[in-house]
Write an enzyme that holds these catalytic residues in place. Structure first.
Site, PDB file in Angstrom:
ATOM      1  N   LYS A  10       5.844   8.035  -6.011  1.00 32.44           N
ATOM      2  CA  LYS A  10       5.425   9.117  -5.947  1.00 32.44           C
ATOM      3  C   LYS A  10       5.816   9.983  -7.443  1.00 32.44           C
ATOM      4  CE  LYS A  10       4.599   7.544  -1.459  1.00 32.44           C
ATOM      5  NZ  LYS A  10       3.623   6.648  -0.924  1.00 32.44           N
ATOM      6  N   HIS A  55      -2.249  -2.861   1.942  1.00 32.32           N
ATOM      7  CA  HIS A  55      -2.329  -2.043   1.614  1.00 32.32           C
ATOM      8  C   HIS A  55      -1.155  -1.288   0.257  1.00 32.32           C
ATOM      9  CE1 HIS A  55      -4.040  -0.354   5.039  1.00 32.32           C
ATOM     10  NE2 HIS A  55      -3.522  -1.220   5.779  1.00 32.32           N
ATOM     11  N   LYS A 107      -5.991  14.826   3.172  1.00 30.28           N
ATOM     12  CA  LYS A 107      -5.802  15.854   4.392  1.00 30.28           C
ATOM     13  C   LYS A 107      -4.687  17.401   3.426  1.00 30.28           C
ATOM     14  CE  LYS A 107      -3.337  12.716   7.296  1.00 30.28           C
ATOM     15  NZ  LYS A 107      -1.896  11.798   6.301  1.00 30.28           N
ATOM     16  N   LYS A 144       5.229  13.707   1.033  1.00 32.56           N
ATOM     17  CA  LYS A 144       5.383  12.268   1.898  1.00 32.56           C
ATOM     18  C   LYS A 144       6.251  11.530   1.457  1.00 32.56           C
ATOM     19  CE  LYS A 144       3.098  12.608  -2.192  1.00 32.56           C
ATOM     20  NZ  LYS A 144       1.357  11.719  -1.868  1.00 32.56           N
ATOM     21  N   ARG A 145       6.267  10.200   1.618  1.00 27.17           N
ATOM     22  CA  ARG A 145       7.224   9.659   1.729  1.00 27.17           C
ATOM     23  C   ARG A 145       7.819   9.955   0.461  1.00 27.17           C
ATOM     24  NH1 ARG A 145       9.856   6.754   6.164  1.00 27.17           N
ATOM     25  NH2 ARG A 145      11.612   5.258   4.813  1.00 27.17           N
ATOM     26  N   THR A 191      -3.318   8.874   1.434  1.00 22.92           N
ATOM     27  CA  THR A 191      -4.353  10.018   2.702  1.00 22.92           C
ATOM     28  C   THR A 191      -3.701  11.540   2.617  1.00 22.92           C
ATOM     29  OG1 THR A 191      -2.748   9.000   4.430  1.00 22.92           O
ATOM     30  CG2 THR A 191      -4.761   7.958   3.913  1.00 22.92           C
TER      31      THR A 191
HETATM   32  C1  NBG Z   1       0.483   2.841   2.579  1.00 26.34           C
HETATM   33  C2  NBG Z   1      -0.248   3.442   0.571  1.00 26.34           C
HETATM   34  C3  NBG Z   1      -0.526   4.173   0.690  1.00 26.34           C
HETATM   35  C4  NBG Z   1      -2.130   3.902   1.651  1.00 26.34           C
HETATM   36  C5  NBG Z   1      -0.990   3.462   2.877  1.00 26.34           C
HETATM   37  C6  NBG Z   1      -2.580   3.407   4.002  1.00 26.34           C
HETATM   38  C7  NBG Z   1       2.004   0.526   2.632  1.00 26.34           C
HETATM   39  C8  NBG Z   1       2.654  -0.801   2.284  1.00 26.34           C
HETATM   40  N1  NBG Z   1       0.885   1.080   2.059  1.00 26.34           N
HETATM   41  O1  NBG Z   1      -0.796   4.930  -0.397  1.00 26.34           O
HETATM   42  O2  NBG Z   1       1.121   3.191   0.050  1.00 26.34           O
HETATM   43  O3  NBG Z   1      -2.353   5.329   1.284  1.00 26.34           O
HETATM   44  O4  NBG Z   1      -0.540   2.300   2.795  1.00 26.34           O
HETATM   45  O5  NBG Z   1      -3.391   2.688   3.180  1.00 26.34           O
HETATM   46  O6  NBG Z   1       2.871   1.528   3.575  1.00 26.34           O
END
Ligand code: NBG
Length: 827
Positions: free
Chosen positions: A569, A371, A675, A563-564, A671
C-alpha cells in the site's frame, strides 16, 4: 393481513415502537429504569447510551420478526453470506439513519438533558474484522436489507476483536479489544439455536442393511456453537436482515467416559479449550500457516452455519434435495472454503444422498469471491494438520480432487503438469490443501472484486481454473453504503446535496447524484460546499489536537492515507514525498509550498516487522518536521491512532486528498478509495484495483494519476528491476533516502530504519523508487490545483456527482443477477 404482522396498535404501550418524540423519550426512560435499573439522577453516560440503544432496538423488532418470517417461507431464496469477519461499526447512529428517526430521536434525547452526539461516541464498536474485507461484508448486509433481499450474514462472535492500537514513543502497541465488557445491547442470544461441531478422531466405514457404505466420524472432541443474532435494518425498506454470529461453548452433556476424559479437571480443561475457539480474531497479513486454531475457527463457524441453513431449509418444508433453491451460499474469500467439504459431508454422511447428487447441490449453492492476488495471502493448510483436525473432510477433499483431476486428464490427456497445478493438494515440498482451489472446484461462480482484479485473477492465480471453467468467472466491483459513509458520517454534505437535488432519493439511488454536475461551477453552491468541508476539517482538527497533541491548520490541504499498513500500500512512498517537500523547504525556507497536513492512520499486523517500522518512520518524520522552525507550520505530519470504523467516519468527510498509491496489480479493489471520493476528496492514485473504475467514472481530468500500470510493473520486473539505478539517477530521491539512512529522523541512530532503506535499495518489491518521480510530479499538480479553490471545488463536486456506481446497492444487484439468481421480496 399477515397474522404475524403486529401493528403499533397491538402493543399496549407505543413507547416501544412509536416514532414520535414523546414516545421515544418515554421509551428511553423506560429502559433506563427497567433495563439499566437506574434513576435519572444516578444514570451514567453509559446507562443513557444503553437505554437509547435498547429504545432503538425495540423499534427494529417488528420488521425483523416479519423478515425472519420471510426466511422461513418457501418461495424466496435467501443469501447466506459466510464471512470470518464483519466489521459492522457502531450501530446506534446507523440504525437511526436507516429507520429514519434521527431527528425525533435527537430531540427526545435533548429533552432528556442529554446530547445525542455524546451518546454516539459512547458506543464501543464491534471490531470483528481486519479491514476492507470485513467492512465490505457489513456494507453488503446494509444493501441486502435495503434492497429487501432475505439474507443471513454468518460469522464468529469473537470475544476480542481486532486489537486497539496505541502509540507509545511512536511505535504501535496492541491492546486487547474488550468490546463486550460492558454488554452489547444489539445482540440477542438464542441458546436454543445451537449445533454440535466435531473435531479430530477418526472415521469408520460401515455397511448398512441396504448394502450402502456409510461413513461414521468418531471425533476426539465435540463443541457447541450458540447463535447470537443482531438485526440489520435496511434503509427505510421495512426489511431487517440477520447477522448470526456463533460463540463456542463446551457441550454440557459431555460424556467423560466415552471420550476418555477421566477426571474433573480434564473436563474443565475441555471447557476452556472449547471456549477458546471464538476467543479472538486473527490479525491478517501474518503467515497463517500452521495456525491450528484458525482452521478450527473456520470449520467451527462454517459447520454451525451450514447446519443452521439445512435446518431452516427443512423447516420451510423442503426436502434436502432442493437445498440450493433455498440458499445462495457466498464464500467471502477462502476463510469459509471448508464449506464445500462440509456441505458434502452433511448431504452424504448425514442425509444419505449419493455423491453425485450431493455434488450437484453443493456446486449449485456455493459461490466464491476472491479478495487478493498476493501469493502469501492465499490460504493453504498442511496436510497433517488437516488430517488431525478434520479427518473426514480430508477424505472428502481427496475424493473431490480425484474426480476433478479425472476430468482434467480427460480434457488434457498427458498434461500432468497441468494436473499438478490444478490439484487441490499442493504436492511441492510438504503437502498442503489449497483452499482457493477447493473453493473454485466447489463453486458455480467465482468473482474478483474490481474489473482489473478479476482480469488479473484469470491471468495469474486462477489461470488454470479459468481455462478449465471459463463460464464460472465474473466480476463484481465492490461498493460501499452511502447510508453510513455519507448520510451518517457527513450530515452536512448529505443535507446540502438533498437540498440542491430537491430530495433524498440519491441515498437509495446514487445515480441521481449526477444531478449535481449542473452546479459544479455554481459559485454559491461551491461556497456552500466549501463551508461543509471546512466545518468537517475544523472538527477533525480539534479531534487530532485532543488525541495527539498536534495542532494542524484546518485551511491546509488535508492529505490523507488511512488503511492497513502494508508495504504494497506504500505508506512509505507517501513519506518519501513528505521528505521531498521538507528538503525543498530546508534548501529554501521561502519556497512557495502549499500548506499540507499529512494524516496517516491504520493498524499493522502485530507480527509484521516492516509495517511496524513504517509506523515508526511516519511518527519520527512527524517529530522532526512538525517542530522545525523553517517549516513554520506549513507541513504537519500526523499519525492518527486506532483507525477503525468510528474514526473513519470522522476522517473521510474531512479529507481533501485521498492517497490510493498501491503498486499496480496489488490492491484487489480498495473501498476506502470510494468512501473518500463520495465525500468530496480528490484521489491521487495508481491504476490499481477499483481506482481504475473510479477514474473512468469521475473523468481522467478529475483524478491525479501517476505511476506504472499493472503491465508496466510486470515488464519492469521481467526486464530485471534494479532499484539502485533509480536511486542513483535521481538526486532528490537520493537525498531523501540518504537522510533517512543517516539517522536524521532517528536522532542519529542509523540502525533504526536500516531494514527499510536496505529493502528499498536492494529489492524494492513494491517499486517505490520506480514510481517516485511520477508521484512527486502528480503531487505538485495537486498542490497547484488546490490553490485555485474554484477549480478544486468543481472537481470535488464532479467526483461526488459521478460516484453512483460505487454504492454497495449496485454491487448487491450485480451479485443477485450474475451469481445468486435471486431478488427482492415484495413489501
Ligand atoms: C481485501 C483487499 C482490498 C479489498 C477488500 C474487499 C483481503 C484479503 N482483501 O483491496 O486487499 O477492497 O479485500 O474486497 O482482505
Amino acid at each position: 393481513m399477515d397474522s404475524t404482522k403486529k401493528t403499533v396498535a397491538d402493543f399496549p404501550d407505543s413507547c416501544r415502537t412509536g416514532g414520535e418524540v414523546a414516545e421515544i423519550r418515554r421509551g428511553i426512560l423506560d429502559h433506563l429504569h427497567f433495563t439499566q435499573a437506574r434513576s435519572t439522577e444516578h444514570a451514567t453516560l453509559h446507562d443513557w447510551y444503553m437505554a437509547a440503544a435498547h429504545a432503538v432496538r425495540d423499534r427494529m423488532l417488528e420488521d425483523w420478526l416479519q423478515s425472519l418470517h420471510h426466511l422461513r417461507r418457501r418461495e424466496e431464496k435467501a443469501v447466506s453470506y459466510l464471512s470470518a469477519e464483519f466489521l459492522m461499526g457502531p450501530h446506534l447512529g446507523n440504525n437511526l439513519v436507516n429507520l429514519g428517526i434521527m431527528a425525533p430521536f435527537r430531540q427526545a434525547v435533548t429533552e432528556l438533558g442529554q446530547d445525542l452526539d455524546t451518546l454516539l461516541r459512547q458506543e464501543e464498536e464491534p471490531g470483528l474484522g481486519n479491514g476492507g474485507l470485513g467492512r465490505l461484508a457489513a456494507c453488503y448486509l446494509d444493501s441486502l436489507a435495503t434492497l429487501r433481499i432475505p439474507a443471513i450474514g454468518y460469522g464468529i462472535r469473537y470475544e476480542f476483536g481486532i486489537f486497539d492500537q496505541q502509540l507509545r514513543n511512536g511505535w504501535q502497541v496492541e491492546v486487547t479489544d474488550e468490546w463486550l465488557r460492558r454488554g452489547n445491547p444489539w445482540e440477542i442470544c438464542r441458546p436454543e439455536i445451537c449445533y454440535e461441531v466435531k473435531f479430530g478422531g477418526h472415521t469408520e466405514y460401515v455397511h448398512e442393511a441396504d448394502g450402502r457404505l456409510r461413513v461414521r466420524w468418531l471425533p476426539y472432541r465435540v463443541v457447541k456453537g450458540v447463535a447470537y443474532d443482531t438485526p440489520v435494518a435496511g434503509y427505510r425498506s421495512g426489511m431487517t436482515d440477520l447477522l448470526r454470529l456463533w460463540k463456542s461453548e463446551a457441550v454440557e452433556s459431555f460424556d467423560f467416559q466415552a471420550f476418555n476424559v477421566g477426571d474433573y479437571y480434564e473436563a474443565v480443561d475441555e471447557k476452556v479449550i472449547s471456549e477458546t475457539i471464538s476467543k479472538v480474531l486473527y490479525p491478517n497479513d501474518e503467515p497463517t500457516i500452521g495456525k491450528k486454531l484458525r482452521l478450527t475457527q473456520q470449520y467451527f463457524f462454517v459447520s454451525c452455519s451450514l447446519q443452521d441453513m439445512v435446518r431452516i431449509h427443512l423447516l420451510r418444508g423442503g426436502v434436502i434435495d432442493t437445498f440450493a433453491g433455498s440458499f445462495a451460499v457466498q464464500l467471502n474469500d477462502t476463510h469459509p472454503a471448508i464449506a464445500v467439504a462440509e456441505l458434502m459431508r452433511l448431504l452424504v454422511d448425514e442425509h444419505g444422498l449419493d455423491w453425485e447428487a450431493a455434488w450437484e447441490i453443493t456446486r449449485a449453492a456455493t459461490a466464491y469471491t476472491n479478495h487478493t492476488l498476493l501469493p502469501e495471502a492465499l490460504e493453504k493448510w498442511p496436510l497433517p494438520l488437516f488430517a488431525e483436525l478434520l479427518p473426514r473432510h480430508l477424505e472428502i477433499i481427496f475424493e473431490i480432487n480425484r474426480r476433478f483431476l479425472d476430468e482434467v486428464r480427460q480434457r488434457f490427456p498427458g498434461d500432468e503438469e497441468r494436473v499438478r497445478r490444478l490439484s487441490i493438494i499442493d504436492e511441492h515440498g510438504e503437502r498442503h490443501v489449497r483452499m482457493a482451489h477447493l473453493a473454485s472446484v466447489g463453486s458455480h461462480a467465482i468473482n474478483g472484486v474490481a474489473a482489473l482484479h478479476s482480469e488479473l485473477l484469470k491471468q495469474t492465480v486462477l489461470r488454470d481454473f479459468h481455462e478449465f471453467y471459463p463460464e464460472r468467472f465474473c466480476n463484481v466491483t465492490n461498493g460501499v453504503t452511502p447510508r453510513r459513509w455519507v448520510v451518517l458520517s457527513n450530515p452536512g454534505l448529505a443535507g446540502l446535496i438533498t437540498e440542491r437535488l430537491g430530495g433524498d432519493d440519491w441515498v437509495r439511488n446514487p445515480e441521481a447524484l449526477r444531478g449535481l454536475e449542473t452546479f459544479a461551477k455554481d459559485h454559491s453552491f461551491q461556497a456552500a460546499w466549501r463551508k461543509v468541508k471546512e466545518g468537517n476539517k475544523n472538527f477533525l482538527a480539534s479531534v487530532i489536537a485532543e488525541r495527539t497533541g498536534i495542532k494542524v491548520d484546518p485551511s491546509s490541504l488535508f492529505d490523507v492515507q488511512v488503511k492497513r499498513i502494508h508495504e504494497y500500500k506504500r505508506q512509505h512512498l507517501n513519506v518519501l514525498h513528505i521528505l521531498t517537500l521538507y528538503n525543498r523547504i530546508k534548501r529554501d525556507p521561502q519556497a512557495d509550498i502549499t500548506p499540507r497536513t499529512f494524516l496517516f492512520g491504520g493498524k499493522a499486523a502485530p507480527g509484521y516487522f516492516m509495517a511496524k517500522r513504517i509506523i515508526k518512520l511516519i511518527t519520527a518524520v512527524g517529530e522532526v518536521v512538525n517542530g522545525d522552525a523553517d517549516v513554520a507550520g506549513r507541513l504537519k505530519v500526523v499519525f492518527f491512532p486506532d483507525f477503525n470504523v468510528k474514526n473513519g467516519q470522522l476522517i473521510y468527510p474531512a479529507a481533501d486528498l485521498s492517497e490510493q498509491i498501491s503498486t499496480a496489480g496489488k490492491e484487489a479493489s480498495g473501498t476506502g478509495n470510494m468512501k473518500f471520493s463520495l465525500n468530496g476528496a480528490l484521489t491521487i492514485g495508481t491504476l490499481d484495483g477499483a481506482n481504475v473504475e473510479i477514474r473512468e467514472e469521475v473523468g481522467a481530468e478529475n483524478f491525479f494519476l501517476f505511476g506504472l500500470d499493472a503491465a508496466g510493473v510486470q515488464d519492469l520486473r521481467s526486464s530485471g528491476y534494479n532499484p539502485r539505478h533509480w536511486y542513483e539517477g535521481n538526486a532528490r530521491l537520493r537525498e531523501v533516502i540518504d537522510r533517512i539512512a543517516a539517522g536524521d529522523f532517528s536522532s542519529g541512530d542509523r540502525d533504526l530504519f536500516r531494514p527499510l532503506v536496505e529493502h528499498l535499495l536492494q529489492s524494492d518489491d513494491y517499486l517505490l523508487l520506480a514510481d517516485y518521480q511520477d508521484y512527486v510530479d502528480a503531487q505538485d499538480r495537486v498542490a497547484a490545483v488546490y490553490r485555485d479553490p474554484g477549480r478544486w471545488t468543481e472537481m470535488a463536486i464532479l467526483n461526488v456527482a459521478r460516484m453512483g456506481k460505487f454504492s454497495s446497492d449496485r454491487s448487491i444487484r450485480d451479485y443477485c443477477r450474475d451469481v445468486w439468481q435471486t431478488g427482492p421480496v415484495a413489501s
